[in-house]
Write a protein that holds these residues in place. Structure first.
Motif, PDB file in Angstrom:
ATOM      1  N   VAL A 193      -0.364   2.060  -1.246  1.00 44.82           N
ATOM      2  CA  VAL A 193       0.218   1.516  -0.018  1.00 44.82           C
ATOM      3  C   VAL A 193      -0.405   2.253   1.175  1.00 44.82           C
ATOM      4  N   VAL A 250       1.334  -3.140   6.464  1.00 42.32           N
ATOM      5  CA  VAL A 250       1.412  -2.325   5.254  1.00 42.32           C
ATOM      6  C   VAL A 250       0.746  -3.141   4.145  1.00 42.32           C
ATOM      7  N   HIS A 296      -0.651  -3.326   0.021  1.00 42.14           N
ATOM      8  CA  HIS A 296      -0.358  -2.752  -1.288  1.00 42.14           C
ATOM      9  C   HIS A 296      -1.631  -2.284  -1.989  1.00 42.14           C
ATOM     10  N   LEU A 310       3.196   1.731  -5.980  1.00 45.94           N
ATOM     11  CA  LEU A 310       2.918   1.798  -4.538  1.00 45.94           C
ATOM     12  C   LEU A 310       1.925   2.907  -4.163  1.00 45.94           C
TER      13      LEU A 310
END
Ligand code: ATP
Ligand code: MG
Ligand code: MG
Length: 369
Positions: free
Chosen positions: A245, A217, A219, A242
């Protein structure tokens, strides 16, 4: 409808209790419109929330975007509870609307979302000290650590091919070939610099394809002001913002932070003698990031951190030049050669990192062991 009425309309779609006592614009974000709304609730006093009108010019798919954010924050919440942290302050809490959706739409079609307001913490716009940069590395490292077992492939790629440097190289080559506003003749040096290093565009992607680097994951907007710093402990508390993301490589986030945070000059500095990748700042961030990751990155990922910095900077330089060749349609410019100046600082950083390559690797090795 005026803004105030739109806000009221949106507030009524969320399941809020209490009476609105104040609404005001909040923070210094550039992408979304952020408001602080305060409710007076019986027996609870004043409860603040963050309300954001999402920027759908940039994020074309707000529904998928919010699904990503809800999934990641729900996962983080469980992790934080497991280690005995405070889930109300250490991650964003998405407010659902009356239909259980993590967003709502106003009568003009804008998308909005709500978050619990995190109290006792501040987001700082500028890195003023080494400690700030260290804390930033630590916080984004911890973000990687907490999400190390999140199934990254389940996230939507809200901006497709965001760090597909190979695809970006193809777009660059096409821009050179088409040369729609006849600028290529003036930037041959920069074009050649990129073409001489074209294998760089394949490096990370091949490692990902060979499964040398796992999907994580990421950012993708690792600025200092996207971290809330605890007012009491002065440590990174919560990673916010986010929107970007996405599935990606851990070294992408690290590399982008080095690209803008360890540079000795602004992104559009014209005097290239001022532009260098500062090895002290590189070390400060590396130390924080690796510590923050708490052993959750693979050895190959940690060893690829310098490559992440080099490739992210190369990619960024290439994107600025692409935009210059295409007539400045993507990045906002203040003067006609703005994108060219930006490209030159990035290419100067690439050349500087190449010179300092052994030192960068040495620093990383120091914190791995
Ligand atoms: P950017 O220009 O960095 O892309 P943005 O427009 O996407 O910013 P955010 O970073 O999400 O907006 O939020 C803007 C500011 O609002 C933050 O810097 C922070 O100060 C504040 N903020 C956002 N969410 C919260 C929250 N849940 N609690 C407290 N403050 C918050
Ligand atoms: Mg932000
Ligand atoms: Mg943002």
């Amino acid at each position: 409808m005026n803004n105030e009425n739109l806000l009221k309309e949106v507030i009524s779609q969320f399941d809020f209790v209490g009476e609105v006592i104040q609404i005001r614009p909040y923070g210094s974000g550039h992408i979304n419109d952020t408001y602080l709304v305060e409710f007076k609730i019986k027996h609870m006093g004043v409860v603040p929330i963050i309300l954001q009108r999402m920027n759908t010019n940039i994020f074309k798919n707000p529904v998928q975007l919010m699904e990503n954010i809800l999934n990641v924050t729900t996962f983080l919440r469980k992790k934080i509870i497991q280690y005995g942290g405070d889930p109300e302050r250490e991650t964003l809490t998405v407010i659902l609307n009356k239909n259980g959706k993590p967003y709502c739409q106003d009568s003009e079609g804008h998308y909005w979302r709500g978050y619990h307001f995190i109290t006792g913490a501040t987001s700082y716009d500028e890195v003023k000290t080494d400690e700030d940069f260290y804390q930033s590395g630590l916080a984004f490292g911890k973000f990687q650590s907490l999400l190390s077992d999140f199934p990254a492939h389940t996230l939507y790629e809200t901006i497709p091919d965001f760090h597909n440097t190979r695809a970006r190289l193809e777009v660059f080559k096409k821009a050179v070939e088409e040369d729609i506003i006849n600028r290529a003749k003036d930037v041959q040096k920069e074009i050649q610099f990129i073409l001489q290093r074209e294998e760089l565009a394949n490096k990370l992607i091949s490692m990902q394809e060979n499964q040398e680097l796992p999907l994580r994951v990421t950012h993708n907007d690792t600025k200092l002001n996207n971290i809330l710093i605890d007012d009491k402990t002065h440590q990174g508390l919560c990673i916010i913002d986010l929107d970007t993301v996405m599935p990606g490589l851990a070294v992408n986030d690290f590399g982008d932070s080095i690209r803008f945070g360890a540079s000795t000059a602004l992104e559009d500095e014209k005097d290239l003698s001022k532009v260098q990748c500062d090895m002290h700042l590189f070390e400060v961030y590396t130390k924080g990031f690796i510590q923050g990751c708490q052993g959750q990155l693979t050895l190959a990922e940690m060893q690829a951190l310098p490559l992440g910095a080099l490739v992210m900077t190369f990619e960024c330089g290439m994107r600025f030049l692409t935009d210059y060749l295409q007539g400045d349609t993507y990045f906002k410019i203040q003067y006609s050669t703005h994108n060219l100046d930006r490209c030159r600082t990035q290419l100067k950083l690439v050349a500087d990192m190449e010179k300092k390559w052994n030192e960068m690797n040495y620093i990383v090795e120091k914190y791995i062991s």
